[in-house]
Design a protein around this motif. Structure first.
Motif, PDB file in Angstrom:
ATOM      1  N   ALA A 234       0.829  -1.209   0.000  1.00 29.10           N
ATOM      2  CA  ALA A 234       0.000   0.000   0.000  1.00 29.10           C
ATOM      3  C   ALA A 234       0.859   1.253   0.000  1.00 29.10           C
ATOM      4  O   ALA A 234       0.533   2.245  -0.657  1.00 29.10           O
ATOM      5  CB  ALA A 234      -0.936  -0.006   1.198  1.00 29.10           C
ATOM      6  N   CYS A 235       1.970   1.211   0.722  1.00 27.20           N
ATOM      7  CA  CYS A 235       2.874   2.359   0.749  1.00 27.20           C
ATOM      8  C   CYS A 235       3.429   2.629  -0.639  1.00 27.20           C
ATOM      9  O   CYS A 235       3.377   3.758  -1.146  1.00 27.20           O
ATOM     10  CB  CYS A 235       4.002   2.104   1.744  1.00 27.20           C
ATOM     11  N   LEU A 236       3.973   1.594  -1.287  1.00 26.78           N
ATOM     12  CA  LEU A 236       4.591   1.781  -2.597  1.00 26.78           C
ATOM     13  C   LEU A 236       3.564   2.193  -3.648  1.00 26.78           C
ATOM     14  O   LEU A 236       3.873   2.986  -4.540  1.00 26.78           O
ATOM     15  CB  LEU A 236       5.306   0.502  -3.021  1.00 26.78           C
ATOM     16  N   ALA A 237       2.351   1.664  -3.556  1.00 29.12           N
ATOM     17  CA  ALA A 237       1.306   2.067  -4.502  1.00 29.12           C
ATOM     18  C   ALA A 237       1.026   3.558  -4.409  1.00 29.12           C
ATOM     19  O   ALA A 237       0.780   4.225  -5.424  1.00 29.12           O
ATOM     20  CB  ALA A 237       0.037   1.263  -4.249  1.00 29.12           C
ATOM     21  N   SER A 238       1.105   4.111  -3.196  1.00 33.73           N
ATOM     22  CA  SER A 238       0.844   5.543  -3.012  1.00 33.73           C
ATOM     23  C   SER A 238       1.997   6.415  -3.490  1.00 33.73           C
ATOM     24  O   SER A 238       1.851   7.632  -3.597  1.00 33.73           O
ATOM     25  CB  SER A 238       0.552   5.834  -1.543  1.00 33.73           C
ATOM     26  N   LEU A 239       3.155   5.807  -3.786  1.00 39.68           N
ATOM     27  CA  LEU A 239       4.335   6.553  -4.212  1.00 39.68           C
ATOM     28  C   LEU A 239       4.546   6.522  -5.723  1.00 39.68           C
ATOM     29  O   LEU A 239       5.538   7.061  -6.220  1.00 39.68           O
ATOM     30  CB  LEU A 239       5.586   5.990  -3.520  1.00 39.68           C
ATOM     31  N   ARG A 240       3.629   5.945  -6.456  1.00 43.50           N
ATOM     32  CA  ARG A 240       3.787   5.825  -7.912  1.00 43.50           C
ATOM     33  C   ARG A 240       3.925   7.163  -8.637  1.00 43.50           C
ATOM     34  O   ARG A 240       4.574   7.221  -9.686  1.00 43.50           O
ATOM     35  CB  ARG A 240       2.626   5.020  -8.495  1.00 43.50           C
ATOM     36  N   PRO A 241       3.347   8.261  -8.141  1.00 42.93           N
ATOM     37  CA  PRO A 241       3.554   9.540  -8.828  1.00 42.93           C
ATOM     38  C   PRO A 241       4.993  10.061  -8.773  1.00 42.93           C
ATOM     39  O   PRO A 241       5.330  11.015  -9.475  1.00 42.93           O
ATOM     40  CB  PRO A 241       2.599  10.491  -8.096  1.00 42.93           C
ATOM     41  N   ALA A 242       5.859   9.469  -7.947  1.00 45.02           N
ATOM     42  CA  ALA A 242       7.252   9.915  -7.874  1.00 45.02           C
ATOM     43  C   ALA A 242       7.993   9.567  -9.157  1.00 45.02           C
ATOM     44  O   ALA A 242       7.594   8.687  -9.917  1.00 45.02           O
ATOM     45  CB  ALA A 242       7.949   9.265  -6.681  1.00 45.02           C
ATOM     46  N   ASP A 243       9.100  10.258  -9.401  1.00 46.04           N
ATOM     47  CA  ASP A 243       9.940   9.966 -10.562  1.00 46.04           C
ATOM     48  C   ASP A 243      10.755   8.697 -10.360  1.00 46.04           C
ATOM     49  O   ASP A 243      11.154   8.041 -11.331  1.00 46.04           O
ATOM     50  CB  ASP A 243      10.872  11.146 -10.835  1.00 46.04           C
ATOM     51  N   GLU A 244      11.033   8.356  -9.120  1.00 46.83           N
ATOM     52  CA  GLU A 244      11.652   7.074  -8.803  1.00 46.83           C
ATOM     53  C   GLU A 244      11.290   6.720  -7.364  1.00 46.83           C
ATOM     54  O   GLU A 244      10.989   7.593  -6.550  1.00 46.83           O
ATOM     55  CB  GLU A 244      13.182   7.115  -8.972  1.00 46.83           C
ATOM     56  N   ILE A 245      11.306   5.429  -7.091  1.00 46.62           N
ATOM     57  CA  ILE A 245      11.099   4.926  -5.733  1.00 46.62           C
ATOM     58  C   ILE A 245      12.345   4.158  -5.333  1.00 46.62           C
ATOM     59  O   ILE A 245      12.810   3.278  -6.066  1.00 46.62           O
ATOM     60  CB  ILE A 245       9.865   4.010  -5.645  1.00 46.62           C
ATOM     61  N   VAL A 246      12.898   4.515  -4.185  1.00 46.75           N
ATOM     62  CA  VAL A 246      14.059   3.826  -3.637  1.00 46.75           C
ATOM     63  C   VAL A 246      13.638   3.166  -2.327  1.00 46.75           C
ATOM     64  O   VAL A 246      13.071   3.825  -1.446  1.00 46.75           O
ATOM     65  CB  VAL A 246      15.231   4.796  -3.388  1.00 46.75           C
ATOM     66  N   VAL A 247      13.895   1.879  -2.199  1.00 40.58           N
ATOM     67  CA  VAL A 247      13.553   1.122  -1.000  1.00 40.58           C
ATOM     68  C   VAL A 247      14.835   0.591  -0.360  1.00 40.58           C
ATOM     69  O   VAL A 247      15.618  -0.098  -1.024  1.00 40.58           O
ATOM     70  CB  VAL A 247      12.597  -0.040  -1.310  1.00 40.58           C
ATOM     71  N   VAL A 248      15.033   0.919   0.901  1.00 34.45           N
ATOM     72  CA  VAL A 248      16.157   0.402   1.677  1.00 34.45           C
ATOM     73  C   VAL A 248      15.618  -0.650   2.634  1.00 34.45           C
ATOM     74  O   VAL A 248      14.731  -0.363   3.443  1.00 34.45           O
ATOM     75  CB  VAL A 248      16.858   1.527   2.471  1.00 34.45           C
ATOM     76  N   LEU A 249      16.128  -1.867   2.523  1.00 37.24           N
ATOM     77  CA  LEU A 249      15.703  -2.955   3.401  1.00 37.24           C
ATOM     78  C   LEU A 249      16.847  -3.325   4.332  1.00 37.24           C
ATOM     79  O   LEU A 249      17.925  -3.716   3.876  1.00 37.24           O
ATOM     80  CB  LEU A 249      15.281  -4.172   2.573  1.00 37.24           C
ATOM     81  N   ASP A 250      16.581  -3.196   5.613  1.00 37.18           N
ATOM     82  CA  ASP A 250      17.587  -3.450   6.636  1.00 37.18           C
ATOM     83  C   ASP A 250      17.374  -4.842   7.227  1.00 37.18           C
ATOM     84  O   ASP A 250      16.428  -5.069   7.982  1.00 37.18           O
ATOM     85  CB  ASP A 250      17.478  -2.378   7.726  1.00 37.18           C
ATOM     86  N   ARG A 251      18.203  -5.786   6.830  1.00 36.98           N
ATOM     87  CA  ARG A 251      18.179  -7.150   7.379  1.00 36.98           C
ATOM     88  C   ARG A 251      16.789  -7.784   7.279  1.00 36.98           C
ATOM     89  O   ARG A 251      16.355  -8.507   8.186  1.00 36.98           O
ATOM     90  CB  ARG A 251      18.655  -7.140   8.837  1.00 36.98           C
ATOM     91  N   SER A 252      16.089  -7.545   6.194  1.00 37.34           N
ATOM     92  CA  SER A 252      14.751  -8.095   6.018  1.00 37.34           C
ATOM     93  C   SER A 252      14.818  -9.561   5.599  1.00 37.34           C
ATOM     94  O   SER A 252      15.643  -9.951   4.769  1.00 37.34           O
ATOM     95  CB  SER A 252      13.978  -7.295   4.971  1.00 37.34           C
ATOM     96  N   THR A 253      13.915 -10.358   6.161  1.00 35.82           N
ATOM     97  CA  THR A 253      13.874 -11.788   5.859  1.00 35.82           C
ATOM     98  C   THR A 253      12.526 -12.212   5.280  1.00 35.82           C
ATOM     99  O   THR A 253      12.322 -13.397   5.023  1.00 35.82           O
ATOM    100  CB  THR A 253      14.160 -12.609   7.128  1.00 35.82           C
ATOM    101  N   ASP A 254      11.610 -11.251   5.095  1.00 36.20           N
ATOM    102  CA  ASP A 254      10.296 -11.588   4.547  1.00 36.20           C
ATOM    103  C   ASP A 254      10.268 -11.281   3.045  1.00 36.20           C
ATOM    104  O   ASP A 254      11.310 -11.223   2.399  1.00 36.20           O
ATOM    105  CB  ASP A 254       9.184 -10.857   5.307  1.00 36.20           C
ATOM    106  N   ALA A 255       9.089 -11.068   2.495  1.00 35.00           N
ATOM    107  CA  ALA A 255       8.938 -10.874   1.050  1.00 35.00           C
ATOM    108  C   ALA A 255       9.081  -9.411   0.632  1.00 35.00           C
ATOM    109  O   ALA A 255       8.727  -9.066  -0.505  1.00 35.00           O
ATOM    110  CB  ALA A 255       7.583 -11.413   0.602  1.00 35.00           C
ATOM    111  N   SER A 256       9.600  -8.548   1.494  1.00 38.88           N
ATOM    112  CA  SER A 256       9.686  -7.123   1.176  1.00 38.88           C
ATOM    113  C   SER A 256      10.480  -6.859  -0.099  1.00 38.88           C
ATOM    114  O   SER A 256      10.113  -6.002  -0.910  1.00 38.88           O
ATOM    115  CB  SER A 256      10.314  -6.359   2.343  1.00 38.88           C
ATOM    116  N   ALA A 257      11.574  -7.570  -0.302  1.00 34.61           N
ATOM    117  CA  ALA A 257      12.409  -7.343  -1.499  1.00 34.61           C
ATOM    118  C   ALA A 257      11.636  -7.669  -2.774  1.00 34.61           C
ATOM    119  O   ALA A 257      11.691  -6.918  -3.754  1.00 34.61           O
ATOM    120  CB  ALA A 257      13.681  -8.174  -1.412  1.00 34.61           C
ATOM    121  N   ASP A 258      10.903  -8.780  -2.782  1.00 36.49           N
ATOM    122  CA  ASP A 258      10.123  -9.146  -3.963  1.00 36.49           C
ATOM    123  C   ASP A 258       9.032  -8.111  -4.241  1.00 36.49           C
ATOM    124  O   ASP A 258       8.755  -7.777  -5.400  1.00 36.49           O
ATOM    125  CB  ASP A 258       9.490 -10.519  -3.759  1.00 36.49           C
ATOM    126  N   ILE A 259       8.425  -7.590  -3.188  1.00 34.91           N
ATOM    127  CA  ILE A 259       7.377  -6.577  -3.341  1.00 34.91           C
ATOM    128  C   ILE A 259       7.966  -5.304  -3.942  1.00 34.91           C
ATOM    129  O   ILE A 259       7.381  -4.698  -4.851  1.00 34.91           O
ATOM    130  CB  ILE A 259       6.724  -6.289  -1.971  1.00 34.91           C
TER     131      ILE A 259
END
Length: 262
Positions: free
Chosen positions: A23-48
């Protein structure tokens, strides 16, 4: 969709936020780019993040300030909008952001935050490092630098502060319920205890009792938490207890909270 004018990067720093990230990333689609920093994530966040077309930076950072600075460095836009995975940026706010960045000569701007506990919007009483209704999250590339702390790190700025965006706010799903709020208090105070021990300055019990009481007064009275009834009282108590619990954890349980040597 990219637009004319200054480029705006949307930055999200998260850890194991697969439930909230879509839901967060969907709301950021109007941006020119989206950058996601994942800190030691072990769930599906990277695939999302990849499915949304975001630029992905994965790693492990002990300090919140360090991972946020890494995300800022990875952004290529002229301006950066820095949000958390539990925040949603409405279309009307994006229109305000585009108009403001096209004319602003300042280094950064504060944006209104609408805080929700579950589905309840709580307007009053936030403060004392436990919540805010305005955050300096829209800034020029190079204007913002986080300091090296684990929780609520300080900020250094280049440039002046400009007008505030208050006509429309970011939806911040800060807590799911009361239990979630109390878990956040426990998590924040443990991280702050580690910061206190790392600095070698944990303060005194009388000083932190005074801070506790002054923050309760600030949130419940001066910031009108009383208008929210029992919710305002609960927020004021959590805001007041944050520095006191942090101090007590550092003083009484240093072996549990002392940061490991680098």
């Amino acid at each position: 969709m990219p637009q004319a004018g200054p480029r705006v990067s949307a930055l999200v720093v998260a850890r194991n936020e697969a439930a909230r990230l879509p839901a967060c990333l969907a709301s950021l689609r109007p941006a020119d780019e989206i950058v996601v920093v994942l800190d030691r994530s072990t769930d599906a966040s990277a695939d999302i993040a990849r499915a949304e077309g975001a630029r992905l930076l994965e790693g492990g950072w002990e300090l919140e300030g360090e991972r946020r600075n890494a995300g800022i460095a990875a952004c290529s836009g002229d301006w950066i909008l820095e949000v958390d995975a539990d925040e949603r940026v409405p279309p009307a706010l994006w229109a305000d952001i585009r108009a403001l960045t096209a004319r602003s000569a300042h280094g950064f701007h504060r944006v209104r935050i609408d805080n929700y506990v579950g589905e309840r919007l709580i307007l009053h009483g936030w403060g004392g490092s436990f919540g805010t209704t305005l955050k300096p999250i829209l800034f020029r590339k190079g204007a913002k630098h986080w300091r090296g702390q684990r929780v609520h790190p300080g900020l250094d700025w280049i440039g002046t502060e400009g007008e505030r965006l208050t006509a429309h706010g970011i939806r911040h799903e800060v807590d799911r319920d009361i239990s979630d709020m109390l878990r956040r208090l426990d998590r924040y105070s443990s991280a702050k205890a580690a910061d206190l021990l790392a600095s070698g300055r944990i303060g005194s019990l009388p000083d932190n009792v005074r801070r506790c009481l002054s923050r309760i007064f600030l949130c419940y009275v001066r910031r009108r938490g009383y208008r929210e009834g029992g919710w305002g009282l609960l927020i004021a108590l959590c805001a007041g207890l944050f520095p006191l619990l942090s101090h007590l954890k550092a003083r009484l349980e240093p072996e549990r909270h002392r940061p490991a040597p680098p």
